[in-house]
Design a protein around this motif. Structure first.
Motif, short mmCIF file in Angstrom:
data_model
loop_
_atom_site.label_atom_id
_atom_site.label_comp_id
_atom_site.label_asym_id
_atom_site.label_seq_id
_atom_site.Cartn_x
_atom_site.Cartn_y
_atom_site.Cartn_z
N GLU A 1 1.03 -1.25 -0.26
CA GLU A 1 0.00 0.01 -0.36
C GLU A 1 1.42 1.28 -0.02
OE1 GLU A 1 -0.91 0.56 4.66
OE2 GLU A 1 -2.22 -1.33 3.63
N GLY A 2 0.34 2.06 0.15
CA GLY A 2 1.40 3.73 -0.46
C GLY A 2 0.18 4.63 -0.75
N ASP A 3 0.71 5.81 -0.36
CA ASP A 3 0.10 6.52 0.04
C ASP A 3 0.78 8.23 -1.01
OD1 ASP A 3 -1.80 6.47 2.11
OD2 ASP A 3 -0.27 6.74 3.95
N PHE A 4 0.13 8.11 -1.81
CA PHE A 4 0.74 9.06 -3.00
C PHE A 4 0.29 10.52 -2.74
CE2 PHE A 4 -0.33 11.76 -7.29
CZ PHE A 4 1.15 11.45 -7.74
N SER A 5 1.61 11.46 -2.12
CA SER A 5 1.03 12.99 -2.13
C SER A 5 1.57 13.60 -3.01
CB SER A 5 0.89 13.31 -0.49
OG SER A 5 0.67 14.84 -0.28
N GLU A 6 1.34 14.92 -3.93
CA GLU A 6 2.02 15.25 -4.56
C GLU A 6 1.49 17.17 -5.23
OE1 GLU A 6 5.72 15.79 -6.59
OE2 GLU A 6 4.50 14.28 -5.30
N THR A 7 2.21 18.02 -5.36
CA THR A 7 1.77 19.78 -5.53
C THR A 7 2.29 19.78 -6.65
OG1 THR A 7 2.09 20.49 -3.32
CG2 THR A 7 1.69 21.46 -5.00
N THR A 8 1.67 19.76 -7.91
CA THR A 8 2.43 21.17 -8.93
C THR A 8 2.42 21.64 -9.15
OG1 THR A 8 0.12 19.34 -10.09
CG2 THR A 8 2.49 18.08 -10.14
N ALA A 9 1.97 22.56 -10.70
CA ALA A 9 2.09 24.07 -10.76
C ALA A 9 2.25 24.18 -11.58
CB ALA A 9 3.05 25.02 -10.07
N ARG A 10 1.76 24.88 -12.59
CA ARG A 10 1.95 25.57 -13.89
C ARG A 10 1.36 26.99 -13.89
NH1 ARG A 10 -1.34 26.80 -18.28
NH2 ARG A 10 -0.83 25.57 -20.36
N VAL A 11 2.31 27.74 -15.23
CA VAL A 11 2.75 29.04 -14.99
C VAL A 11 2.51 29.07 -16.93
CG1 VAL A 11 3.78 31.10 -14.50
CG2 VAL A 11 3.62 29.25 -13.30
#
Length: 725
Positions: free
Chosen positions: A491-501
């Motif tokens: 099992e895994g917990d994927f937590s990610e922040t992504t951005a776009r400009v």
């Protein structure tokens, strides 16, 4: 040759069709000729779009209501395949729909057609329907083959962008726009016959159920009975879709669409190397050759205008899917003789997905700037079970095939039994400023939380003591005869922040230049590893002349994918490596050049490199990614003169360069090829047309590459009569 579903299915990328490439470049030439004062074209915002039926040049983008802006103002490379283009070219699959699109490579598995196969900028594409991801966090391979008759248009967004749409690979994404009810009576009915005993009929019609257009309906259906190119093959399909739209006021629209999709086909065993066998030659087993897909979906779409610049839009979809296949694939061609080894291979997958996305958008003027703020939230719950089976079977003499019969799947030893569930929660925000009708600044930020649970069962494997290198060793069984099973849970917990400009500068009302930076992320297949992430830098120009309906675009991109998951061949364990880089140029033109003449031209240059310092792959190109792609489609309509109706003639050419077939860049390259398509239609009456489409006009034949010979599709002719109202 096909490989098991759990393996990396990528295979890889050369000489350019000069005529087609130059045509694409010439089509873009007007970009450099602008100098005069022009009038601003009003943006055309589509929602699935009535206008798509009359032009190949889309000017707006829907993508589930998440983008909804003029293509000239959007900071990014985007292609839209309209309803008219789909009809003119006689498109019958997603791969065919994308064949004339810049940055996209298709048909790299030839006659192995279990799924839709396409890559964007060198990477598998993530697929969406009305802005909601189709399936789990995987890409196009292993997804059901879509029926394009269910959709108004196909939209292609190139490059990394998880910010608005969720987990995805960095190459780009394909969005299907569902047909929904209109506020008027309309319809079409058609019948098609063609090569390989092809018979097909479809209807698409709707009307208002109330005089004031408060309630409308739409019904779309299609049935197909056909063979495929090889002996003992089939290509049958069914689609039934119905929709209702409720408009209690000018400010509110609620649409509900239910659809059922089923296909019953077959696939190819391939052909031995160094042979000159006909495309029709079948070296599998007639009784063990099937590909089945079935899906039931329910979609809800809501739009509401609160007034004062505040609007709400949201959509949700639930679907149940089932797919299976059974086939034979060939061993390596022997150095002597005409007998080749074979293996049974099959898979069975069942899955479900609930996907919901809701957005609030607020627009206001801030002095000389117009501000648009979108705040959204998304929830996805998806799960599937998948079993794979494999065992060696009788060899076959390709000069005199003798079929030995199918195999009861209950006796097939499985090599993999997986169960996976994903639950994703996400929030995102996008801020856009339109400043002085010149500058458009867009900023996006998203955070995803994904919980993944996975269980994988594999049988205990026993080596043959007499031959430790025998690839067909047996699986261990217990006293009751059942296979001895190994079970691994993770099992895994994927937590990610992504951005776009993104920044767009309107040089003139007709010409814009843009620059973007965007990020993407997708969970690794091994849940204990970090997610695979992507970053892309892109600059480009777009030209939308006032003098004619057209859109010309050019883009330069540089993207990288990091934390690549690879498997250690000696231990079977997965690990993270460095990065893959893809750089290139895309040119695309879609134009109504003059009255009756339409052109679609594209050229793509892609340079890929594996930057993996921990393996022997460093410096290699990605498999199944050609350096050069080019295409040109032209459509000319000769207007009727009263004694006859309109006549339309279409001709297209598609060039695909060479590419490597393996990640190791060994075993040679695929063949470069130019394939021509043609179409002609005649307007029998103002509401009835007869059309003829020919794909691969000159029956060009080449091996698309792999561990067996898989030819590209041969010439296919179809005739259609269509009535509209």
């Amino acid at each position: 040759m096909p490989v098991p579903m759990t393996a990396d299915r990528r295979r890889l990328p050369s000489r350019l069709s000069l005529l087609t490439c130059c045509t694409a470049l010439v089509a873009l030439a007007p970009i450099s000729t602008l100098a005069q004062e022009v009038t601003v074209l009003a943006p055309i915002i589509v929602d699935g779009s009535d206008d798509d039926s009359s032009t190949v040049v889309a000017q707006g983008l829907s993508f589930g209501g998440k983008v909804g802006t003029d293509l000239l103002d959007t900071a990014g490379s985007i292609s839209v395949i309209t309803q008219k283009e789909l009809r003119d070219r006689g498109v019958q699959s997603t791969e065919q729909a994308l064949q004339y699109t810049a940055g996209v490579v298709t048909d790299f598995y030839g006659s192995d057609d279990r799924w839709d196969y396409f890559k964007i900028r060198g990477f598998n594409a993530t697929t969406y329907r009305d802005g909601l991801r189709v399936g789990g966090s995987g890409q196009s391979a292993n997804n059901l083959r879509e029926d394009v008759f269910a959709y108004e248009r196909v939209e292609v967004l190139k490059g990394a962008d998880t910010t608005l749409f969720g987990v995805s690979d960095p190459g780009g994404m394909v969005n299907y726009v569902t047909k929904t009810p209109k506020t008027e009576r309309f319809g079409e009915a058609y019948a098609t016959v063609g090569s390989f005993s092809h018979k097909e009929a479809g209807v698409d019609f709707g009307d208002n159920l109330t005089p004031d257009s408060t309630l409308s309906y739409r019904v779309t259906a299609r049935v197909q009975d056909a063979d495929a190119e090889e002996d003992y093959s089939r290509d049958d399909g069914k689609l039934l879709m119905g929709g209702l739209s409720w408009r209690p006021s000018d400010a509110t629209t609620v649409s509900v669409v239910a659809d059922y999709l089923k296909s019953d086909g077959s696939t190819s065993a391939g052909l031995p190397f160094n042979t000159d066998l006909d495309r029709e030659t079948f070296l599998g087993e007639p009784d063990f050759n099937y590909v089945g897909n079935e899906r039931t979906s329910l979609s809800v779409m809501v739009d509401h205008d609160f007034g004062g610049g505040l609007t709400f839009s949201g959509n949700a979809r639930y679907d149940d899917t089932a797919s299976d296949f059974g086939m034979i694939f060939l061993s390596a061609t022997p150095e002597e003789g005409t007998v080749i080894g074979r293996s049974f291979f099959s898979g069975d997958t069942r899955g479900h997905t609930f996907n919901a996305d809701a957005r609030l958008t607020y627009q206001t003027d801030l002095g000389s700037a117009h501000s648009t703020t979108t705040l959204g939230a998304q929830y996805v719950d998806t799960g599937y079970t998948a079993q794979g089976y494999y065992i060696a079977t009788d060899a076959i003499d390709w000069t005199n095939p003798n079929y030995t019969g199918g195999l009861n799947e209950s006796t097939l030893p499985f090599y993999n039994d997986a169960r996976r569930s994903e639950e994703t929660r996400a929030i995102y925000i996008q801020q856009q400023f339109d400043i002085a009708d010149r500058f458009i600044i867009s900023l996006g930020l998203r955070h995803d939380w994904t919980d993944i649970r996975q269980r994988v069962k594999t049988p205990t494997y026993l080596d043959d003591p007499e031959d430790p290198t025998d690839p067909n060793d047996v699986y261990a069984r217990g006293p009751d005869g059942d296979f001895l099973i190994n079970t691994a849970r993770s099992e895994g917990d994927f937590s990610e922040t992504t951005a776009r400009v993104g920044l767009t500068y309107k040089i003139t009302p007709e010409l814009s230049a843009y620059a973007t930076y965007a990020e993407s992320a997708v969970p690794a297949s091994t849940l204990t590893l970090d997610p695979e992430t992507g970053k892309q830098y892109e600059i480009g120009v777009k030209y939308q002349p006032e003098a004619m309906r057209a859109l010309f675009s050019a883009a330069l991109f540089d993207l990288t994918k990091e934390n690549i998951t690879r498997t250690d061949a000696s231990t079977g364990l997965q690990y993270l490596t460095g990065e893959i880089r893809s750089r290139g140029l895309e040119l695309e033109a879609r134009a109504e050049v003059m009255d009756g003449l339409e052109l679609i031209a594209a050229y793509t240059y892609i340079d890929t490199e594996v930057q993996d310092e921990l393996s022997g792959l460093q410096g290699n190109e990605l498999e199944k990614v050609p350096n050069h792609l080019a295409s040109l489609w032209s459509n000319y309509t000769l207007a009727g003169d009263g004694t006859r109706g309109d006549m339309t003639f279409g001709l297209g050419a598609r060039y695909t360069g060479t590419y490597f077939n393996t990640a190791a860049n060994t075993g040679g390259k695929s063949e470069a090829a130019v394939i021509y398509d043609a179409a002609v239609s005649y307007e029998v009456t103002p509401d009835t047309a007869l059309s003829l489409n020919v794909k691969n006009l000159f029956d060009e034949q080449h091996d698309t590459g792999g561990s067996a010979v898989y030819y590209n599709p041969g010439r296919e002719i179809s005739a259609t009569i269509r009535r509209t109202w």
